[in-house]
Design an enzyme around this catalytic site. Structure first.
Site, PDB file in Angstrom:
ATOM      1  N   CYS A  81      17.481  40.854  44.099  1.00  0.00           N
ATOM      2  CA  CYS A  81      17.864  42.203  44.530  1.00  0.00           C
ATOM      3  C   CYS A  81      17.395  43.198  43.480  1.00  0.00           C
ATOM      4  CB  CYS A  81      19.384  42.264  44.686  1.00  0.00           C
ATOM      5  SG  CYS A  81      19.991  43.866  45.261  1.00  0.00           S
TER       6      CYS A  81
ATOM      7  N   CYS B  88      22.925  46.764  40.288  1.00  0.00           N
ATOM      8  CA  CYS B  88      24.343  47.042  40.007  1.00  0.00           C
ATOM      9  C   CYS B  88      24.727  46.292  38.726  1.00  0.00           C
ATOM     10  CB  CYS B  88      25.227  46.598  41.176  1.00  0.00           C
ATOM     11  SG  CYS B  88      24.856  47.494  42.701  1.00  0.00           S
TER      12      CYS B  88
ATOM     13  N   CYS C 190      28.786  34.568  55.309  1.00  0.00           N
ATOM     14  CA  CYS C 190      28.211  35.641  54.493  1.00  0.00           C
ATOM     15  C   CYS C 190      26.752  35.279  54.237  1.00  0.00           C
ATOM     16  CB  CYS C 190      28.997  35.736  53.190  1.00  0.00           C
ATOM     17  SG  CYS C 190      28.332  36.942  52.035  1.00  0.00           S
TER      18      CYS C 190
ATOM     19  N   GLU D 123      21.532  31.645  48.798  1.00  0.00           N
ATOM     20  CA  GLU D 123      22.901  31.146  49.010  1.00  0.00           C
ATOM     21  C   GLU D 123      23.514  31.687  50.290  1.00  0.00           C
ATOM     22  OE1 GLU D 123      24.103  31.614  44.284  1.00  0.00           O
ATOM     23  OE2 GLU D 123      25.229  32.664  45.823  1.00  0.00           O
TER      24      GLU D 123
END
Ligand code: SAH
Length: 349
Positions: free
Chosen positions: A110, A114, A103, A90
């Site tokens: 990932c 988190c 961005c 994205e």
């Protein structure tokens, strides 16, 4: 074959020399690719026939394939791309009063884990190459070319941990910063890290003008480790030491990102702890209302808690802003569009 977009101008120049060509042709190539955004070697009229042939024998020009594009009522555009090997990523284009910022994503998935973030729902499949990060920007810029608008700012804050893909991210920065190409000023580029200390140290030694942002989110080890497992590997004492090292080597302002999650990290005592932690760093805090992710169960702080947190930091003489939310009517939270698509759910246009 290699993607030509993976190369910095210096890398292209040495490649050309190795192939008995003049290094300055890298300047011409850069100008074609990034200034004129011409992606066909044949059309590069100031290159000789032999050079064009050499290039097309050794390089391909690999752009990304568009899978979906959503436009928010506030002008935010979200692109969903597919790589040559069928992976989804994205990119978000945002409008501001100062222009356009983009961005970009740095990895497919990932591994930082988190607990509040949608990106980590899907583990890392691979790093993006520098050219695949460049291609995100080129695609969006091509779109903007139609209305003669220009992307002026870049944040490396999409899916992925940039310092877990250090070399490719820094090559990307070099390519988009290059004056022979897009010429996006280093001061207009921001890299955001969850706090990989080796990366921060390396970055400090580069002494570039590129901005560094740190995702903090918890002002003490207990809370931060609960939200960000990376804190077990690099606890706050080590992270803060590496940031002091950065400040000693670079005359730049650090940014801390702090998402506000209801009842988790948004109390006044957290604001005080945060102020104590960064008091003497002349840093800037970007407070971000949490963008809820279905699977995670966390909620956004109430407006009053957000304001109270902000006011407390201000009172403690910490410079901060409360980020305006963009694109909330599309799947703009990190990884949401991709995660939905991969689960085969329907997604609105
Ligand atoms: N890995 C890098 C960059 C990618 S995340 C980093 O950790 O900084 C970019 C920013 O978005 C980080 O500050 C991240 O913590 C934050 N973020 C992730 N999920 C979010 C969500 N659902 N709502 C608000 N911010 C989020």
């Amino acid at each position: 074959m290699k993607n030509i977009l993976d190369n910095t101008r210096e890398q292209l120049a040495s490649w050309l020399v190795e192939h008995n060509e003049k290094p300055y042709k890298a300047n011409q190539l850069f100008s074609w690719l990034y200034k004129r955004r011409e992606f066909d070697f044949e059309a590069m009229s100031d290159l000789s026939k032999a050079t064009k042939q050499l290039l097309s024998e050794h390089f391909e020009l690999n752009l990304l394939n568009l899978v979906d594009k959503q436009t928010s009522s506030d002008g935010t555009v979200k692109y969903l791309f597919k790589t040559f090997d069928g992976l989804l990523l994205e990119t978000v284009l945002m409008t501001h009063d100062y222009g356009y910022s983009i961005c970009v994503t740095s990895q497919i998935g990932c591994n930082m884990g988190c607990t509040f973030c949608a990106s980590g729902i899907l583990k890392k499949q691979r790093d993006l190459t520098s050219g695949e990060i460049v291609a995100q920007l080129l695609y969006a810029q091509k779109d903007l070319d139609k209305s003669e608008k220009r992307i002026s700012h870049i944040v490396v804050m999409g899916i992925g941990e940039p310092f877990d893909n250090y070399d490719n991210v820094m090559d990307f920065v070099s390519i988009v910063n290059d004056d022979f190409g897009l010429g996006i000023g280093a001061r207009h580029i921001t890299i955001s890290t969850c706090g990989i200390v080796e990366g921060i140290e390396r970055f400090s030694d580069e002494q570039t003008q590129v901005n560094l942002a740190i995702s903090l989110h918890g002002p003490n080890d207990k809370l931060r480790s609960q939200l960000m497992p990376i804190n077990n590997r690099y606890p706050l004492s080590e992270l803060m030491a590496s940031l002091r090292y950065y400040l000693s080597k670079n005359n730049r302002r650090l940014t801390f990102e702090y998402i506000l999650i209801q009842g988790v990290n948004d109390q006044i005592e957290h604001a005080d702890e945060l102020a104590d932690l960064i008091r003497d760093m002349n840093a800037y805090v970007n407070l971000i209302p949490y963008n809820p992710v279905d699977e995670k169960g966390y909620k956004k702080s109430s407006k009053s808690a957000q304001m109270a947190f902000y006011d407390r930091l201000k009172k403690r003489k910490i410079q901060c802003t409360l980020r305006k939310e963009q694109g909330s009517d599309i799947d703009a939270a990190c990884g949401q569009l991709r995660a939905k698509k991969m689960k085969g759910q329907d997604y609105a246009n």
